[in-house]
Design an enzyme around this catalytic site. Structure first.
Site, PDB file in Angstrom:
ATOM      1  N   LEU A 190       0.836  -1.203   0.000  1.00 55.27           N
ATOM      2  CA  LEU A 190       0.000   0.000   0.000  1.00 55.27           C
ATOM      3  C   LEU A 190       0.869   1.249   0.000  1.00 55.27           C
ATOM      4  CD1 LEU A 190      -2.728  -0.931   2.645  1.00 55.27           C
ATOM      5  CD2 LEU A 190      -2.826  -1.185   0.163  1.00 55.27           C
ATOM      6  N   GLU A 215      -9.399   0.401   9.171  1.00 53.99           N
ATOM      7  CA  GLU A 215      -8.897  -0.768   9.889  1.00 53.99           C
ATOM      8  C   GLU A 215      -7.572  -0.435  10.569  1.00 53.99           C
ATOM      9  OE1 GLU A 215      -8.350  -3.883   7.053  1.00 53.99           O
ATOM     10  OE2 GLU A 215     -10.201  -3.403   5.984  1.00 53.99           O
ATOM     11  N   LYS A 258      -3.781  -1.080  11.294  1.00 57.34           N
ATOM     12  CA  LYS A 258      -2.676  -1.671  10.527  1.00 57.34           C
ATOM     13  C   LYS A 258      -1.776  -2.422  11.499  1.00 57.34           C
ATOM     14  CE  LYS A 258       0.879  -0.597   7.119  1.00 57.34           C
ATOM     15  NZ  LYS A 258       1.957  -1.346   7.784  1.00 57.34           N
ATOM     16  N   ASP A 273       1.206  -4.646  12.864  1.00 57.38           N
ATOM     17  CA  ASP A 273       2.617  -4.666  12.486  1.00 57.38           C
ATOM     18  C   ASP A 273       3.157  -6.087  12.614  1.00 57.38           C
ATOM     19  OD1 ASP A 273       5.024  -3.741  11.648  1.00 57.38           O
ATOM     20  OD2 ASP A 273       5.643  -2.931  13.584  1.00 57.38           O
ATOM     21  N   ARG A 292       3.956 -13.183   1.925  1.00 63.35           N
ATOM     22  CA  ARG A 292       3.853 -12.201   0.849  1.00 63.35           C
ATOM     23  C   ARG A 292       4.993 -12.356  -0.148  1.00 63.35           C
ATOM     24  NH1 ARG A 292       5.883  -7.433  -0.771  1.00 63.35           N
ATOM     25  NH2 ARG A 292       4.471  -6.043  -1.893  1.00 63.35           N
ATOM     26  N   TYR A 301      -7.819  -9.822   7.361  1.00 62.29           N
ATOM     27  CA  TYR A 301      -8.369  -8.519   6.971  1.00 62.29           C
ATOM     28  C   TYR A 301      -8.797  -8.394   5.508  1.00 62.29           C
ATOM     29  CZ  TYR A 301      -3.435  -7.891   5.614  1.00 62.29           C
ATOM     30  OH  TYR A 301      -2.192  -8.048   5.084  1.00 62.29           O
ATOM     31  N   LYS A 340      -9.673   1.621   3.149  1.00 62.41           N
ATOM     32  CA  LYS A 340     -10.029   0.926   1.917  1.00 62.41           C
ATOM     33  C   LYS A 340     -11.419   1.354   1.469  1.00 62.41           C
ATOM     34  CE  LYS A 340      -7.641  -3.298   3.430  1.00 62.41           C
ATOM     35  NZ  LYS A 340      -7.865  -4.662   3.964  1.00 62.41           N
ATOM     36  N   LYS A 348       0.475   5.932   8.515  1.00 64.31           N
ATOM     37  CA  LYS A 348       1.419   5.420   9.508  1.00 64.31           C
ATOM     38  C   LYS A 348       1.508   6.375  10.701  1.00 64.31           C
ATOM     39  CE  LYS A 348       3.788   2.267   8.826  1.00 64.31           C
ATOM     40  NZ  LYS A 348       4.934   1.996   7.959  1.00 64.31           N
ATOM     41  N   CYS A 373      37.234  -2.386  34.221  1.00 64.02           N
ATOM     42  CA  CYS A 373      35.983  -3.098  34.511  1.00 64.02           C
ATOM     43  C   CYS A 373      35.328  -2.513  35.761  1.00 64.02           C
ATOM     44  CB  CYS A 373      36.267  -4.581  34.710  1.00 64.02           C
ATOM     45  SG  CYS A 373      34.815  -5.535  35.208  1.00 64.02           S
ATOM     46  N   CYS A 408      35.516  -5.509  38.617  1.00 64.39           N
ATOM     47  CA  CYS A 408      36.747  -6.065  39.189  1.00 64.39           C
ATOM     48  C   CYS A 408      37.964  -5.178  39.004  1.00 64.39           C
ATOM     49  CB  CYS A 408      37.020  -7.452  38.610  1.00 64.39           C
ATOM     50  SG  CYS A 408      37.442  -7.436  36.852  1.00 64.39           S
ATOM     51  N   CYS A 425      36.086  -7.134  29.456  1.00 64.91           N
ATOM     52  CA  CYS A 425      36.915  -7.374  30.633  1.00 64.91           C
ATOM     53  C   CYS A 425      37.559  -8.741  30.442  1.00 64.91           C
ATOM     54  CB  CYS A 425      36.074  -7.360  31.906  1.00 64.91           C
ATOM     55  SG  CYS A 425      36.980  -7.940  33.360  1.00 64.91           S
ATOM     56  N   CYS A 482      36.098 -12.063  37.538  1.00 66.40           N
ATOM     57  CA  CYS A 482      35.087 -10.999  37.451  1.00 66.40           C
ATOM     58  C   CYS A 482      33.721 -11.590  37.815  1.00 66.40           C
ATOM     59  CB  CYS A 482      35.068 -10.423  36.049  1.00 66.40           C
ATOM     60  SG  CYS A 482      33.984  -8.989  35.863  1.00 66.40           S
TER      61      CYS A 482
END
Length: 668
Positions: A81, A111, A113, A115, A134, A223, A286, A310, A404, A407, A422, A428
């Site tokens: 789209l 509708e 959308k 994700d 798709r 959908y 739509k 969006k 670090c 330590c 480290c 550590c």
């Protein structure tokens, strides 16, 4: 009622209960009752293989058999789209539709959308026969086996009145709750996090293991309905019919009769979507009438009768108060931004990862800066910019530490890597505890009676300082206060039981840098024992298909460290599996000794990984590409034409699955 009749009855009832639970959210029986019925059906089907049915409810658990996806042509192209991010573009689209219809009145179906990953489902006689991604819009991957594991997609339609054959399209989604749990598990294992639920859903659906797909609890919303015998001319009305047939259709759909109603819908869901259990990134508009859709037609890339609005990513400004540094299991040091609390995408954000020193420098961060924060995929906070105009004189730039934080050891940065490490892996604390947590994890030694909190407690008490110390723990050590004898015995029993874990998982459990689960299996199967693995040269390691120079170098470094060798020696003394089992050895032979074999195509009797293991167990070598040194090609269905052409040119023998199994005297 005989057993075959009972199978038919159970299938019908389980399909109905599945629909009520996952689509309607109105269960009528308990989970325990559902599980009992499922177990009964599994037992009956096992006794009556002649009753096998690919749409049985028992098929939703998936399989560990790896199968390559075959490409399928879409009957109706799946076009993308046109996207817009502002109301002006929506207005222009609405006006262009009106002009295209010559001023004829029209309705717009609004509708959400979702994700996720687009999917096309084909049903014949009310049964799911194919699920295709798709892809490029013209061809997609056949992922039917994986889609069968998604409980909200009906295998057999519980409703009635549907066409004999039709296609319905929708979106495969990973719910927020599943996504957060999955990322928490990956973070604990120091694996890369999924950026958003869409990536996680896509990666899951493309998995070669349908059992893995089943474990991820994906969801789906449908959908769009296509076919030659649809109920009516209205897109909205057709989807309401589809809901009655048993499909999960969004309750957020609405018909708009004016531009203002569309704008009101967008404004409402820009806020309300944050309460949804799945990710959305916009609104789809739509033209509702299918007749009018046909009249408006298509551009080269998208339909003129639809557009996607969006939502903009949420961004907030807040103050950076401090940068702290965390040390992981591998010694990697990660900088973390600590910020004044800010509300973002429905949650309070206080911290965000800063990735590494290069990232900090690219932002030119200063303590006290006002920073802009977004949520990647609306879940992972990230700093995307700095308000430098708000910076005041005297603010100190953020400097990456050189020692670090746990330590005090000077940090190192290896060539070609962005992270600092480290190197004090033996002293550590976060690294020590992280390696122990990795060692006891489910895919490693699977000591499920232990957990991170227990490891931390035992470390603080001085009971453990490395993984080998686990096998010295006694009930009285844990139950020092005398109140935890039952749990103490369970822990000790779990540690004892781990001595039976197969060799390949012991290799993985050692936590050798870069050696993940797959690499551990490859190494264990090729070398057969810990001694052989420890003595392997760089050339021998890189000769293993799938093992590169980085992994090979890490293995050599691990076994050249006396501290690691001492730990392995202690584990051997405690009775852990240090070699391939006799059962696995018995299955091995030398029928393929010295042969280099390429695997290509899709197989019926065993997965590609299983065939690779057979080749190695019988003295052969797996190679990834065809050359004059290739002994033969193990070919399944749909072998690539390029490989076939190259094999013919070089005169390489093609061996079918049946002939290969006969060579090994293995029955399919």
């Amino acid at each position: 009622m005989d057993e075959k009749e009972r199978i038919v009855q159970l299938r019908k009832e389980l399909h109905e209960h599945n629909y009520r639970y996952y689509v309607l959210s109105q269960p009528t029986i308990s989970d325990e009752e559902f599980d009992m019925m499922m177990h009964e059906l599994q037992a009956l089907e096992a006794r009556h293989p002649e009753m096998a049915d690919p749409t049985s409810p028992t098929q939703r658990v998936g399989s560990d058999i790896s199968k390559e996806f075959r490409q399928v042509a879409h009957r109706y192209p799946m076009l993308s789209l046109a996207n817009t991010y502002n109301g002006q573009d929506v207005t222009e689209w609405y006006e262009s539709v009106s002009r295209g219809l010559g001023g004829e009145p029209f309705e717009v179906c609004c509708e959400l959308k979702y994700d996720g990953l687009s999917i096309s489902l084909t049903y014949v006689d009310g049964r799911l026969v194919q699920a295709v991604t798709r892809g490029d819009g013209v061809h997609g991957d056949d992922v039917t086996d994986n889609v069968k594991t998604i409980r909200s997609i009906p295998l057999v339609l519980p409703g009635c009145g549907y066409p004999r054959e039709f296609e319905i399209r929708g979106e495969i989604l990973m719910p927020w709750s599943v996504f957060e749990r999955l990322n928490a598990e990956r973070e604990a294992a120091e694996e890369p996090l999924f950026a958003n639920p869409r990536n996680a859903a896509s990666g899951t659906l493309k998995s070669q293991s349908s059992a893995l797909v089943a474990s991820r609890h994906l969801d789906a919303y449908l959908y769009y309905l296509l076919g030659d015998e649809l109920p009516g001319d209205g897109h909205y009305e057709n989807l309401q019919e589809a809901a009655r047939w048993g499909f999960k259709i969004s309750g957020g759909m609405s018909k708009a009769h004016s531009l203002q109603e569309i704008m009101d819908y967008i404004a409402h869901w820009d806020t309300a979507r944050k309460e949804l259990p799945v990710a959305t990134d916009g609104i789809v508009l739509k033209v509702n009438s299918l007749r009018q859709q046909r009249a408006l037609g298509y551009t080269a890339k998208s339909p003129r009768w639809a557009i996607a609005y969006k939502f903009k990513a949420e961004r907030e400004r807040t103050r950076l108060t401090e940068v702290t540094f965390q040390v992981g299991r591998t010694g990697a040091v990660t900088p973390v931004a600590n910020m004044e609390p800010v509300q973002l995408a429905g949650t309070t954000v206080r911290r965000a990862t800063l990735n590494n020193e290069d990232f900090i420098r690219s932002l030119d961060l200063h303590i006290g800066d006002y920073v802009y924060v977004e949520k990647g995929g609306e879940i992972i906070p990230k700093i995307v910019g700095v308000d430098t105009e708000a910076r005041t004189e005297g603010m100190e730039p953020v400097r990456f530490i050189d020692r670090c934080p746990e330590c005090g050891t000077p940090l190192v940065r290896y060539e070609g890597e962005a992270a600092h490490y480290c190197p004090n892996d033996a002293g550590c604390p976060p690294q020590i505890k992280g390696r122990i947590e990795h060692f006891i994890s489910r895919k490693a030694m699977n000591i499920d009676s232990l957990g991170p909190e227990t490891v931390d407690e035992y470390f603080r008490r001085g009971l453990i300082s490395n993984v080998a110390d686990l096998y010295d723990i006694r009930v009285e050590d844990i139950n020092a206060g005398g109140t935890r004898e039952k749990s103490a015995r369970k822990i000790v029993q779990g540690i004892e039981a781990s001595k039976q874990v197969p060799f390949e998982r012991v290799v993985f459990a050692l936590g050798i840098r870069f050696v993940g689960e797959t690499a551990a299996k490859l190494l264990a199967r090729r070398f057969g024992s810990m001694d052989a693995l420890a003595a392997a040269s760089l050339q021998q390691l890189t000769d293993v298909d799938g093992i590169g120079s980085v992994i090979a170098g890490s293995v050599i470094s691990y076994f050249h460290d006396p501290k690691n060798c001492e730990i392995v020696s202690r584990l051997r003394g405690y009775g852990l599996q240090m070699a391939i089992s006799e059962e696995q050895r018995a299955a091995a032979g030398d029928a393929l000794k010295g042969l280099s074999i390429v695997i290509s195509g899709v197989f019926q009797h065993h997965s590609r990984d299983e065939y690779k293991a057979m080749i190695e167990q019988n003295g052969g070598k797996n190679v990834g590409s065809i050359s004059s040194k290739t002994s033969f090609i193990l070919a399944g269905d749909n072998m690539g034409p390029a490989k076939l052409q190259k094999a013919e040119k070089l005169g390489i023998r093609i061996v079918g699955e049946g002939e290969f199994l006969e060579m090994l005297e293995v029955k399919g």
